[in-house]
Design a protein around this motif. Structure first.
Motif, PDB file in Angstrom:
ATOM      1  N   LYS A 151      65.708  60.368  34.264  1.00 54.69           N
ATOM      2  CA  LYS A 151      64.548  59.955  33.464  1.00 54.69           C
ATOM      3  C   LYS A 151      64.057  58.588  33.938  1.00 54.69           C
ATOM      4  N   PHE A 153      60.859  55.631  33.183  1.00 52.75           N
ATOM      5  CA  PHE A 153      59.958  55.182  32.126  1.00 52.75           C
ATOM      6  C   PHE A 153      58.736  54.502  32.724  1.00 52.75           C
ATOM      7  N   HIS A 184      59.008  59.501  30.937  1.00 53.72           N
ATOM      8  CA  HIS A 184      58.446  58.950  29.699  1.00 53.72           C
ATOM      9  C   HIS A 184      57.080  58.404  30.096  1.00 53.72           C
ATOM     10  N   VAL A 239      58.571  64.257  29.259  1.00 50.08           N
ATOM     11  CA  VAL A 239      59.350  64.350  28.014  1.00 50.08           C
ATOM     12  C   VAL A 239      58.481  63.981  26.812  1.00 50.08           C
ATOM     13  N   HIS A 240      58.922  64.401  25.661  1.00 47.64           N
ATOM     14  CA  HIS A 240      58.312  64.122  24.345  1.00 47.64           C
ATOM     15  C   HIS A 240      56.785  63.982  24.388  1.00 47.64           C
TER      16      HIS A 240
HETATM   17 ZN    ZN Z   1      61.212  58.397  26.225  1.00 43.95          ZN
END
Ligand code: ZN
Ligand code: URP
Ligand code: ZN
Length: 474
Positions: A151, A153, A184, A239-240
């Motif tokens: 992941k 960001f 992200h 994501v999200h």
């Molecule tokens: Zn996140």
């Protein structure tokens, strides 16, 4: 206990629905058939129940240091709560320390889980700096440790945010090693400026968390992440994803045939900006990033789930108790970001998705289990009910009624974002590798029984194509 026989249920997978018995030997499904009459250590009667693969939550933050504190659930309480909600595998995020390679984070998260987890687990790796050593470690993670996703960001400057060059280099790395970048996607520079501006004006209440993180900042970052992945020639997973602005970028990319994937979470389907307008400091319960959006976005997200522009529903479970949220009493930017959800994902999606007629039972299974497994190298061991797969199953009671509440949930957090909401449909019995771990609300598993799962690298097995329609079978 080595053998389990589940009799008289209706098996539901992402593609099939039929009445049959399931025999599990040493954790693995070895036989599916009608009228099975084999001796077994445990025999379960699943009459009237749907037998579905256990849920797979690919986005959790257990025992995570964040925002000056640590998320409230560790691998013991968090996995017990997950099990109560019908989730039998999770993928948590290990975090690279500044100045370090990836191994200390990997080993640290293995230690956090060992002896505690009650369901199987895997890890993504959060990369904060990409030195030559980290580059080498990325290869090792994928090839030797079964940690096949990373992941990055585009937000949280000074904490997690990396620049475009770092993102691009990491994407290129996954072209070599078959890993997957999870992004992200929020424009951290824009948000940081808006946050400072708001605080300068004395706008300190929780709602300003949302008002300083516009949907355009998520849309822009989503589009940029996709463009970087396209230039690197690799898939990307957002994501999200919370809003229509970002979903539009995913749709455009998929229309072009690009392997752009995204998850959303129940909070974006069932909660909205209005929750920040609750009295007093209550809005802090909903401070998460991206924030909750204006209600109209929900319809777009549901459409995305139906049409396969969104492929996964995860939780982003990142709970903080109210005394931790109070760190930001006078400054919304100091409220630890995140909310609980590991226990409620399946029940909410069933009630608000299947029962509401928005998705059918097969799409439900696909969104909470099969696609997560196919996306992240767990399939076919996880994510389906089939011979050769692990005996991770949930015996689903379509009529079970649950009132979601902090008073009764198993998550170690003193509020429930859905307090008082009544949902219909829930897990009656939950099995992990053939072992009953939840029996009608009673936890039967043991701490530490969960196993670390090494994942396979390679392109996600989830199709890029769009679904044109769906069948209502619930
Ligand atoms: Zn996140
Ligand atoms: O607010 C959130 N989402 N907290 C967890 C960290 C993250 O960005 O996923
Ligand atoms: Zn998260």
């Amino acid at each position: 206990m080595t053998t389990t026989l589940v009799k008289n249920g209706t098996i539901v997978t992402a593609s099939d629905r039929y009445d049959a018995d399931v025999y599990i030997d040493k954790g693995v499904i070895t036989l599916i058939g009608q009228g099975l009459n084999l001796p077994a250590d445990t025999v379960l009667d699943a009459s009237g129940k749907l037998v579905m693969p256990g849920g797979i939550d690919v986005h959790t933050h257990l025992d995570m240091p964040f925002g000056g504190t640590t998320s409230a659930d560790d691998f013991a309480s968090g996995t017990v709560a997950a099990a109560h909600g019908g989730t039998t595998t999770l993928i948590d995020f290990a975090i690279q320390d500044f100045g370090a390679g990836l191994y200390p984070a990997f080993e640290g998260w293995m230690k956090k889980a060992e002896g505690k987890a009650v369901i199987d687990y895997a890890f993504h790796m959060i990369v904060r700096e990409l030195s030559d050593q980290v580059s080498i470690d990325m290869d090792r993670m994928v090839r030797h440790e079964g940690v096949t996703s990373f992941k990055l960001f585009m937000a949280y400057p000074g904490v997690f945010m990396v620049d475009d060059a770092t993102i691009f280099k990491a994407l290129l790395k996954t072209r070599e090693n078959g890993g997957l970048i999870c992004m992200h996607a929020e424009n951290g520079g824009v948000i940081d400026t808006l946050v400072k501006d708001a605080l300068r004006k004395g706008q300190t209440a929780p709602k300003y968390h949302a008002l300083t993180r516009p949907t355009r900042a998520e849309g822009e970052a989503t589009g940029r992440a996709i463009a970087l992945a396209e230039m690197a020639g690799v898939p990307i997973y957002i994501v999200h994803l919370s809003c229509s602005d970002a979903l539009e970028k995913i749709k455009q990319a998929r229309d072009m045939g690009l392997p752009a994937y995204a998850e959303t979470c129940p909070q974006y389907l069932f909660l909205s900006y209005d929750d920040y307008e609750r009295p007093g400091f209550e809005g802090s319960k909903y401070v998460m990033s991206p924030p909750l959006r204006e209600k109209w976005n929900q319809e777009a997200l549901w459409k995305g789930l139906v049409k396969n522009d969104l492929q996964v529903v995860s939780t982003d479970h990142c709970p903080f108790c109210m005394n931790e949220k109070e760190l930001g009493k006078d400054d919304f930017a100091k409220i630890p970001n995140g909310a609980p959800g590991i226990e409620t994902r399946l029940m909410l999606l069933w009630d608000g998705g299947v029962r509401a007629g928005k998705i059918d039972v097969h799409r439900f299974v696909e969104l909470v289990s099969t696609s997560p497994a196919k996306m992240f190298g767990l399939w076919p061991r996880k994510g389906t009910v089939a011979v050769g797969s692990d005996g991770d199953m949930v015996l689903w009671d379509k009529d079970k009624e649950t009132t979601l509440s902090a008073a009764t949930h198993h998550m170690r957090v003193d509020y429930n974002p859905y307090e008082g909401r009544v949902v219909r449909g829930g897990p009656a019995v939950v099995l992990s590798r053939g072992e009953v771990i939840v029996d009608h609300g009673t936890f039967k598993g043991g701490a530490g029984r969960g196993q670390f799962v090494k994942r396979q690298a390679g392109r996600p097995l989830v199709p890029v194509g769009r679904r044109s329609s769906y069948e209502r079978t619930a």
